[in-house]
Design a protein around this motif. Structure first.
Motif, PDB file in Angstrom:
ATOM      1  N   ASP A 263      37.068  50.051  36.511  1.00 57.14           N
ATOM      2  CA  ASP A 263      36.922  50.056  37.969  1.00 57.14           C
ATOM      3  C   ASP A 263      38.062  50.820  38.636  1.00 57.14           C
ATOM      4  O   ASP A 263      37.841  51.563  39.591  1.00 57.14           O
ATOM      5  CB  ASP A 263      36.891  48.615  38.495  1.00 57.14           C
ATOM      6  CG  ASP A 263      35.588  47.909  38.137  1.00 57.14           C
ATOM      7  OD1 ASP A 263      34.596  48.615  37.882  1.00 57.14           O
ATOM      8  OD2 ASP A 263      35.577  46.672  38.109  1.00 57.14           O
ATOM      9  N   GLN A 264      39.289  50.648  38.138  1.00 53.45           N
ATOM     10  CA  GLN A 264      40.419  51.345  38.731  1.00 53.45           C
ATOM     11  C   GLN A 264      40.331  52.849  38.498  1.00 53.45           C
ATOM     12  O   GLN A 264      40.624  53.651  39.399  1.00 53.45           O
ATOM     13  CB  GLN A 264      41.730  50.806  38.150  1.00 53.45           C
ATOM     14  CG  GLN A 264      42.979  51.326  38.854  1.00 53.45           C
ATOM     15  CD  GLN A 264      42.980  51.027  40.331  1.00 53.45           C
ATOM     16  OE1 GLN A 264      42.902  49.869  40.740  1.00 53.45           O
ATOM     17  NE2 GLN A 264      43.048  52.056  41.162  1.00 53.45           N
TER      18      GLN A 264
ATOM     19  N   ALA B  10      29.212  51.665  35.780  1.00 53.36           N
ATOM     20  CA  ALA B  10      30.276  50.671  35.820  1.00 53.36           C
ATOM     21  C   ALA B  10      29.723  49.283  36.098  1.00 53.36           C
ATOM     22  O   ALA B  10      30.184  48.284  35.532  1.00 53.36           O
ATOM     23  CB  ALA B  10      31.308  51.048  36.881  1.00 53.36           C
ATOM     24  N   TYR B  11      28.717  49.205  36.980  1.00 54.07           N
ATOM     25  CA  TYR B  11      28.103  47.906  37.272  1.00 54.07           C
ATOM     26  C   TYR B  11      27.481  47.315  36.008  1.00 54.07           C
ATOM     27  O   TYR B  11      27.689  46.132  35.686  1.00 54.07           O
ATOM     28  CB  TYR B  11      27.036  48.058  38.354  1.00 54.07           C
ATOM     29  CG  TYR B  11      26.081  46.889  38.420  1.00 54.07           C
ATOM     30  CD1 TYR B  11      26.496  45.655  38.898  1.00 54.07           C
ATOM     31  CD2 TYR B  11      24.763  47.021  37.972  1.00 54.07           C
ATOM     32  CE1 TYR B  11      25.618  44.575  38.926  1.00 54.07           C
ATOM     33  CE2 TYR B  11      23.885  45.955  38.009  1.00 54.07           C
ATOM     34  CZ  TYR B  11      24.309  44.730  38.483  1.00 54.07           C
ATOM     35  OH  TYR B  11      23.454  43.675  38.516  1.00 54.07           O
TER      36      TYR B  11
ATOM     37  N   GLU C 222      29.169  54.741  39.280  1.00 53.29           N
ATOM     38  CA  GLU C 222      29.240  53.387  39.820  1.00 53.29           C
ATOM     39  C   GLU C 222      28.131  52.511  39.246  1.00 53.29           C
ATOM     40  O   GLU C 222      28.339  51.327  38.965  1.00 53.29           O
ATOM     41  CB  GLU C 222      29.153  53.429  41.345  1.00 53.29           C
ATOM     42  CG  GLU C 222      30.399  54.000  42.008  1.00 53.29           C
ATOM     43  CD  GLU C 222      30.258  54.117  43.507  1.00 53.29           C
ATOM     44  OE1 GLU C 222      29.112  54.083  44.003  1.00 53.29           O
ATOM     45  OE2 GLU C 222      31.299  54.248  44.183  1.00 53.29           O
TER      46      GLU C 222
ATOM     47  N   GLU D 192      31.456  38.718  41.670  1.00 51.89           N
ATOM     48  CA  GLU D 192      31.125  40.072  42.126  1.00 51.89           C
ATOM     49  C   GLU D 192      29.853  40.583  41.446  1.00 51.89           C
ATOM     50  O   GLU D 192      28.937  41.113  42.100  1.00 51.89           O
ATOM     51  CB  GLU D 192      32.299  40.999  41.828  1.00 51.89           C
ATOM     52  CG  GLU D 192      32.062  42.433  42.239  1.00 51.89           C
ATOM     53  CD  GLU D 192      33.114  43.369  41.701  1.00 51.89           C
ATOM     54  OE1 GLU D 192      32.957  44.588  41.891  1.00 51.89           O
ATOM     55  OE2 GLU D 192      34.085  42.894  41.073  1.00 51.89           O
TER      56      GLU D 192
ATOM     57  N   ARG E 142      38.058  46.003  34.411  1.00 56.10           N
ATOM     58  CA  ARG E 142      38.872  46.290  35.587  1.00 56.10           C
ATOM     59  C   ARG E 142      39.592  47.639  35.445  1.00 56.10           C
ATOM     60  O   ARG E 142      39.794  48.356  36.426  1.00 56.10           O
ATOM     61  CB  ARG E 142      39.902  45.166  35.807  1.00 56.10           C
ATOM     62  CG  ARG E 142      39.300  43.917  36.402  1.00 56.10           C
ATOM     63  CD  ARG E 142      38.550  44.248  37.670  1.00 56.10           C
ATOM     64  NE  ARG E 142      37.760  43.131  38.165  1.00 56.10           N
ATOM     65  CZ  ARG E 142      36.767  43.239  39.019  1.00 56.10           C
ATOM     66  NH1 ARG E 142      36.384  44.416  39.444  1.00 56.10           N
ATOM     67  NH2 ARG E 142      36.114  42.177  39.443  1.00 56.10           N
TER      68      ARG E 142
ATOM     69  N   ARG F  52      30.220  46.259  33.604  1.00 55.22           N
ATOM     70  CA  ARG F  52      30.815  44.984  34.011  1.00 55.22           C
ATOM     71  C   ARG F  52      29.884  43.823  33.665  1.00 55.22           C
ATOM     72  O   ARG F  52      30.331  42.766  33.218  1.00 55.22           O
ATOM     73  CB  ARG F  52      31.076  44.972  35.513  1.00 55.22           C
ATOM     74  CG  ARG F  52      32.249  45.789  35.964  1.00 55.22           C
ATOM     75  CD  ARG F  52      32.671  45.404  37.381  1.00 55.22           C
ATOM     76  NE  ARG F  52      31.592  45.536  38.348  1.00 55.22           N
ATOM     77  CZ  ARG F  52      31.322  46.639  39.030  1.00 55.22           C
ATOM     78  NH1 ARG F  52      32.050  47.718  38.827  1.00 55.22           N
ATOM     79  NH2 ARG F  52      30.334  46.689  39.908  1.00 55.22           N
TER      80      ARG F  52
ATOM     81  N   HIS G  19      33.789  44.779  46.193  1.00 57.61           N
ATOM     82  CA  HIS G  19      34.423  45.376  45.017  1.00 57.61           C
ATOM     83  C   HIS G  19      35.862  45.780  45.333  1.00 57.61           C
ATOM     84  O   HIS G  19      36.766  45.586  44.506  1.00 57.61           O
ATOM     85  CB  HIS G  19      33.604  46.587  44.584  1.00 57.61           C
ATOM     86  CG  HIS G  19      34.118  47.251  43.340  1.00 57.61           C
ATOM     87  ND1 HIS G  19      34.204  46.607  42.125  1.00 57.61           N
ATOM     88  CD2 HIS G  19      34.593  48.496  43.121  1.00 57.61           C
ATOM     89  CE1 HIS G  19      34.697  47.423  41.225  1.00 57.61           C
ATOM     90  NE2 HIS G  19      34.939  48.586  41.799  1.00 57.61           N
TER      91      HIS G  19
ATOM     92  N   LEU H 203      39.351  44.429  43.440  1.00 57.98           N
ATOM     93  CA  LEU H 203      40.409  45.279  42.892  1.00 57.98           C
ATOM     94  C   LEU H 203      41.764  44.921  43.476  1.00 57.98           C
ATOM     95  O   LEU H 203      42.792  44.959  42.777  1.00 57.98           O
ATOM     96  CB  LEU H 203      40.086  46.749  43.167  1.00 57.98           C
ATOM     97  CG  LEU H 203      38.971  47.371  42.319  1.00 57.98           C
ATOM     98  CD1 LEU H 203      38.739  48.817  42.737  1.00 57.98           C
ATOM     99  CD2 LEU H 203      39.310  47.308  40.843  1.00 57.98           C
TER     100      LEU H 203
END
Length: 741
Positions: free
Chosen positions: A594-595, A632-633, A629, A242, A591, A636, A211, A215
């Motif tokens: 993620d950031q 977020a997974y 997290e 990913e 993204r 995504r 990951h 990024l």
């Protein structure tokens, strides 16, 4: 070995930084030695070359050259003022404080402002370090010019680095880290009960590293590619690979246990696998699975030019065949899910290979591979006509702007450091100021400054011990000392992103050798270095805690709200598209999520540090970040699936998803509102399980080909994870309505 190096140092960024700095210093020393410069000027040249190298952070060569040219003028002016004002204590100290304020404030002007501010401060410090006098100024000008010329020669001629070349190395690193993650998944097949926890931790680390590389690629796409369509294609293919690799790891964990493994297990340190089951790795299906994981590793790792012939085509066809139900081996349902995951990961690897290496020979394709290629080509065409969304947002002004606040804080902290440093030593007071300055760089809260100051002090103490030993060994052998300094400088830059304590250790050991060269080395000097470092760190913490303070709780809450907002945006957009709404740039939104999560993870380090005395708070912070997290997974994954909707034959929009998605988004927004304002009342809305839509024989069961099981499972897991966030963040589920007759 090449793959290991690429995975350990993605893009070779740390190696390039260390080598470029060492070469710049070596060239400067060679030129000055040929001119028979005395040792103080050699030391000044080494410091100036180091500053001229690490202060330049712009991505394009033209911008780097301009910053270096302006930096030379700034350095000459700063050295002049530092030399002349050193004779006037009060005026010199006032100017030093003003210089540090300006250097920090200049960060608001981007990389160039940040670089010029660093050069101004460090070269002023250089004049104090070598005790420059007005008579020495002409020679010092020449030394600084030689140092900047050497830095330019090392950067643009000897060790050039283009954005395209760096992006290419990052892509190689992504391949290498993907292969390492698959290696860990293979180990998971053979791990016994006593080894499974260790392998699970390695799986978490490998997933996090993959990951991280994704990024890094995301941050270099704009500068590393000239074609926007190519950049967006690569962005999607990296995201697909990913997500597929992370899902494959979850499927393997589920196959090992007696129940479906929660996604949180892959993100929460110390979480244990459900007990009661173990993958039958010794049967025929287990042997096939091990063989195919090794084949997947080969497919993901090797570029097209290194893997030619029909062997690779055979491997690819077999793996992509698992996307068809009739090709699955006879095995338990959980193991069959792993083979399905293998097929999807192989498809992602094929897409990544096409994006990185271009079109390839398709003469040996099986029908399943041909279908996968057609899907990928259709997606590529859809990417080219999509429109990019522009992020919005307003920047804080006045004292709320981070650069302005940090500039005021460092002005106060450095003033305290000057006063205290003068009391400790009238000649080396600047060490306290330097520590105060360094501790403030790239920090945003009182907790971050406290942790960084502690690490700086620990590294300095250890470095002093090493410096005493090295100085005793080197004695007065000038070039031996300089050679060791070069090694220590390389180690400092190579280890800086990994450990701030290590970096401080190497720089302090190098300073001990520089003191030896200047004939000012004593054990008392290095002890004074520890005292000044402790004083500077204390002044930084005091200034951060008293002047316009940003408490760690406030900082993390702001970032937490940002993460939740991004999560709500991704979920809303993905569910809307999966429900038949208009298409959007979901990969870019994912993204951004993620950031934001990476920023939150960095900001919570003071809360999760091993030495923190508040254990319950540390555990809560880790749990919340792990849940985010997990969210977020799944976000995504939903975004990646929604992106397939226009082109994938087995995925179609289903309006029934809109209601479940709206409830999840409302819950996320409720949690965000509660974090932003603790006085806000709110409840987590509950509803029927999304997983119930998967149960056969119920009226709500979707027909095959409309909404896949995977979409529903991602929504269900996201719903559960969002509900799990409510308890540690102080929310409660809604009260169920009373039953009526």
């Amino acid at each position: 070995m090449r793959d290991r190096v690429a995975a350990w140092d993605p893009g070779l960024i740390r190696l390039a930084a260390g080598l470029r700095t060492v070469v710049s210093i070596a060239l400067t020393l060679a030129v000055l030695a040929a001119l028979r410069a005395p040792v103080p000027l050699l030391v000044a040249g080494a410091i100036a070359a180091m500053v001229a190298t690490f202060a330049i952070t712009e991505k394009q060569p033209r911008g780097q050259a301009l910053t270096l040219a302006f930096g030379l003028l700034v350095a000459l002016a700063s050295v002049t003022l530092g030399t002349l004002l050193s004779q006037y204590v009060v005026a010199g100290d006032l100017f030093f404080v003003a210089l540090m304020f300006s250097a920090v404030y200049s960060r608001r002007f981007g990389d160039r402002g940040h670089g010029l501010g660093l050069i101004a401060f460090q070269t002023y410090f250089l004049s104090l370090f070598v005790h420059a006098t007005p008579a020495l100024l002409p020679k010092l000008y020449g030394v600084v010019a030689v140092a900047f010329g050497s830095a330019a020669l090392a950067r643009f001629v000897l060790l050039p680095q283009t954005p395209a070349g760096l992006l290419n190395r990052l892509r190689q690193a992504f391949r290498a880290r993907l292969a390492q993650l698959i290696d860990t998944q293979i180990e998971l097949l053979d791990a016994g009960p006593e080894d499974v926890e260790k392998v699970l931790e390695e799986l978490r680390t490998g997933t996090a590293r993959l990951h991280e590389t994704a990024l890094l690629i995301q941050g270099r796409l704009e500068d590393g590619t000239s074609d926007e369509a190519v950049a967006r294609l690569l962005q999607r293919r990296v995201a697909d690979a990913e997500v597929a690799a992370e899902r494959l790891g979850l499927l393997l964990l589920t196959a090992r246990s007696a129940e479906r493994t929660d996604t949180l297990t892959l993100h929460l340190p110390g979480a244990q696998l459900p007990s009661g089951g173990e993958l039958p790795v010794r049967d025929e299906a287990g042997a096939e699975l091990r063989r195919d994981l090794k084949a997947l590793r080969l497919l993901a790792l090797r570029p097209a030019g290194e893997a030619v012939g029909i062997a690779l085509a055979h491997v690819r066809n077999r793996l992509l065949g698992y996307r068809e139900e009739e090709n699955l081996p006879q095995a338990a349902p959980a193991v069959q899910d792993v083979f399905r995951g293998l097929g999807e990961t192989a498809r992602a690897a094929l897409g990544l290979r096409l994006a990185l290496d271009g079109p390839q020979d398709d003469s040996e394709d099986s029908p399943a591979t041909a279908r996968s290629r057609e899907e990928l080509e259709a997606e590529d065409a859809a990417i080219e006509v999509s429109e990019e969304t522009e992020p919005g947002g307003t920047e804080p002004v006045g004292l709320r702007r981070p650069t302005t606040r940090a500039a005021v804080q460092i002005a106060v902290g450095s003033s305290l450091a000057i006063l205290g440093g003068e009391l400790l030593s009238s000649q080396r007071w600047y060490w306290a100021v330097l520590t105060c300055w360094i501790v403030f760089i790239n920090t945003a809260s009182t907790g971050e400054i406290l942790v960084k100051g502690y690490r700086r002090l620990l590294g300095t103490v250890l470095g002093v011990i090493a410096g005493i030993g090295l100085a005793a060994l080197v004695g007065h052998h000038t070039w031996t000392a300089f050679a060791l300094v070069l090694l220590l400088v390389f180690a400092m830059f190579y280890s800086a992103p990994l450990s701030y304590t290590l970096m401080s250790f190497f720089v302090t050991a190098a300073l001990g050798l520089l003191y030896t060269l200047l004939n000012t080395y004593t054990a008392a000097v290095l002890v004074l270095r520890i005292e000044e470092t402790a004083l500077g760190a204390a002044c930084a913490v005091i200034a951060a805690a008293v002047v316009l303070p940003i408490r760690t709780d406030r900082r993390t809450n702001e970032l937490l709200v940002k993460v939740l907002d991004r999560l709500a945006e991704v979920t809303r957009a993905a569910v809307d598209q999966l429900s038949g709404g208009s298409a959007g740039d979901l990969v870019e939104q994912a993204r951004e999520l993620d950031q934001a999560l990476a920023d939150l993870r960095a900001a919570t380090q003071p809360l999760t540090h091993p030495i923190t005395p508040m254990r319950a708070r540390r555990n809560t912070a880790r749990y919340v970040v792990a849940l985010l997290e997990t969210c977020a997974y799944h976000g995504r994954s939903l975004a990646a699936t929604a992106e397939l909707l226009p082109t994938h034959p087995s995925i179609a929009a289903d309006p029934r998803l809109r209601g479940a998605g709206a409830r999840i988004v409302r819950n996320i927004e409720t949690i965000a509102a509660r974090v932003a304002d603790p006085g806000t009342d709110g409840e987590i809305e509950t509803g029927p399980s999304i997983a119930s839509m998967l149960e056969p024989g119920t009226p709500r069961t979707p027909r095959y080909g409309r909404v896949t099981d995977r979409v529903l499972r991602h929504l269900q897991r996201l719903d559960e994870a969002v509900s799990g966030l409510a308890r540690p963040l102080g929310l409660r589920p809604e009260t169920p309505p009373a039953k009526t007759r």
